[in-house]
Enzyme design. Structure first.
Site, mmCIF file in Angstrom:
data_model
loop_
_atom_site.group_PDB
_atom_site.id
_atom_site.type_symbol
_atom_site.label_atom_id
_atom_site.label_comp_id
_atom_site.label_asym_id
_atom_site.label_seq_id
_atom_site.Cartn_x
_atom_site.Cartn_y
_atom_site.Cartn_z
ATOM 1 C CG HIS A 1 -0.249 0.069 2.534
ATOM 2 N ND1 HIS A 1 0.398 1.198 3.012
ATOM 3 C CD2 HIS A 1 -0.075 -0.868 3.491
ATOM 4 C CE1 HIS A 1 0.916 0.962 4.191
ATOM 5 N NE2 HIS A 1 0.655 -0.295 4.508
ATOM 6 C CG ASP B 1 1.938 -20.444 12.567
ATOM 7 O OD1 ASP B 1 2.448 -20.368 13.696
ATOM 8 O OD2 ASP B 1 2.395 -21.149 11.652
ATOM 9 C CB SER C 1 1.975 -3.178 5.531
ATOM 10 O OG SER C 1 0.871 -2.913 6.342
#
Length: 424
Positions: free
Chosen positions: A243, A370, A385
């Site tokens: 992003h 997980d 990110s």
């Protein structure tokens, strides 16, 4: 007369009952038809959403199972007949028909040679300088006369970039301060970039001290932070974050003049909780000896630029083939991250795939499953990110956002959306 009259009444009632039953059956048939039409319409819409407007197919690989069943035998035969010329031209069109009869959509398919990337997953320190000085907003300043003044209100606005003062170009806020103080109390002309256009405004200066003048403008000329490297190409181009970097106050995508990547060490992890996203805290050494890349672009799909040899040395050198959006399935997948201090893969589940999503950063919805990562971070935290998403041995996307109310869930971007900004 009595017996005749009773028989007539019985026949009349019997006919009425038959008519009622006929009407009831017709009513049921009508309801059934409406239900079937509604179900068919819903099925049509659901299938339509599954069909991408366009997609990329790797040369030599078949169409994915999730799409090929929707193609009629007639269309399949036409494709087979034209495949040689279509693949030679690197594109062809698929026409989808509902129940093999009703036209649904035409999808443009681009055929490309296999693309291989080195997946990232390591933390990176980011320093980005803006192209000009970004205006955050305006405010009141107290003049040497003791009064409050707002000289820039209604003249400038948040998101404007100051590119020049009295005709002299500037890049940093220190240059802006020097130019305003040098005006000696005279009005200044600011050259602004607003929505892609250049405009000029004249702003009164306010004397706030001896040889000190202000415009009542809040500004920023750089930003720093921590993110995750997504991939390296064979020629050393990198992609990261998944992003863009937006200004924290205005939300506007920053326009960089230059930027660098730095070596980063994660020193603390704030676990995510419902309503409070977690965060990675790291140590960034802003020295030339720790530079590991230069940033060329800041886009909605991430940041891109050139890596140094040192950045490539941090990765295993393993390359993975790119998997495109039509290949992604709901179910098990992996994200690669070194939040533990060691680069490793963690189990996630892809919950939804929105192949026609308009928001470039939200094509994939996933959940962390997980146990080790959940114990370590609580799921997805800020700073992750850009973590690569891997499924069926291919790199298919990158993590972009966390769900604020559920830190185990987040969004991801299709890797092909990031590759639009990279020459392969």
């Amino acid at each position: 007369m009595h017996i005749f009259a009773s028989s007539f009444e019985f026949d009349s009632i019997g006919c009425e009952n038959v008519n009622i039953r006929k009407k009831y059956r017709l009513f049921l048939l009508g309801v059934l038809a409406l239900c079937l039409a509604g179900a068919g319409g819903l099925n049509y819409v659901q299938l339509l959403e599954q069909i991408p407007d366009s997609y990329i197919q790797t040369e030599g690989e078949p169409m994915p199972d999730g799409i090929s069943p929707l193609i009629t035998e007639e269309v399949r035969a036409d494709m087979a007949e034209a495949s040689a010329s279509a693949f030679a031209a690197n594109c062809y069109t698929i026409s989808y028909k509902y129940l093999g009869v009703f036209p649904m959509k035409e999808t443009q398919v681009q055929v490309r040679e296999p693309v291989y990337l080195t997946p990232g997953g390591i933390p990176i320190g980011i320093y980005l300088e803006t192209q000009g000085v970004l205006i955050i907003g305006t405010g009141a300043v107290t003049g040497i006369d003791g009064l409050n003044h707002e000289p820039a209100i209604n003249l400038v606005q948040g998101g404007d970039y100051i590119c020049a003062v009295n005709g002299e170009s500037i890049q940093e806020k220190e240059e802006l301060i020097e130019a305003v103080n040098a005006c000696d109390g005279q009005d200044v002309v600011l050259e602004l970039e607003r929505d892609g256009e250049r405009i000029e405004v004249e702003v009164e200066t306010v004397q706030t001290g001896a040889e000190e003048y202000k415009l009542g403008i809040w500004v920023r000329d750089n930003t720093q932070g921590i993110g995750t490297l997504t991939f390296l190409t064979e020629d050393g181009t990198f992609g990261a974050l998944g992003h863009g970097i937006n200004d924290v106050d205005t939300g506007i995508l920053l326009k960089p003049s230059q930027g660098k990547l730095y070596d980063t060490t994660i020193v603390n992890i704030h676990k995510g909780e419902a309503g409070t996203p977690g965060e990675l805290s790291g140590l960034i050494r802003y020295r030339d000896s720790f530079v590991c890349g230069t940033i060329a672009e800041n886009t909605e799909a991430g940041i891109f630029g050139r890596s140094s040899e040192r950045l490539g040395e941090k990765l295993s050198g393993e390359t993975l083939q790119v998997g495109y959006k039509q290949e992604i399935e709901t179910g098990e997948a992996l994200i690669r991250s070194s939040v533990s201090g060691e680069l490793q893969d963690y189990q996630v589940e892809i919950l939804e795939v929105h192949r026609n999503e308009e928001d470039v950063n939200k094509g994939i919805v996933l959940r962390v499953t997980d146990p080790e990562l959940l114990e370590l971070t609580g799921g997805i935290v800020q700073g992750m990110s850009g973590s690569p998403i891997i499924q069926n041995g291919k790199i298919v996307g990158a993590v972009t956002h966390v769900f604020v109310q559920d830190s185990t869930k987040g969004f991801g971007i299709f890797i092909e959306n990031m590759l639009e900004h990279v020459e392969i």
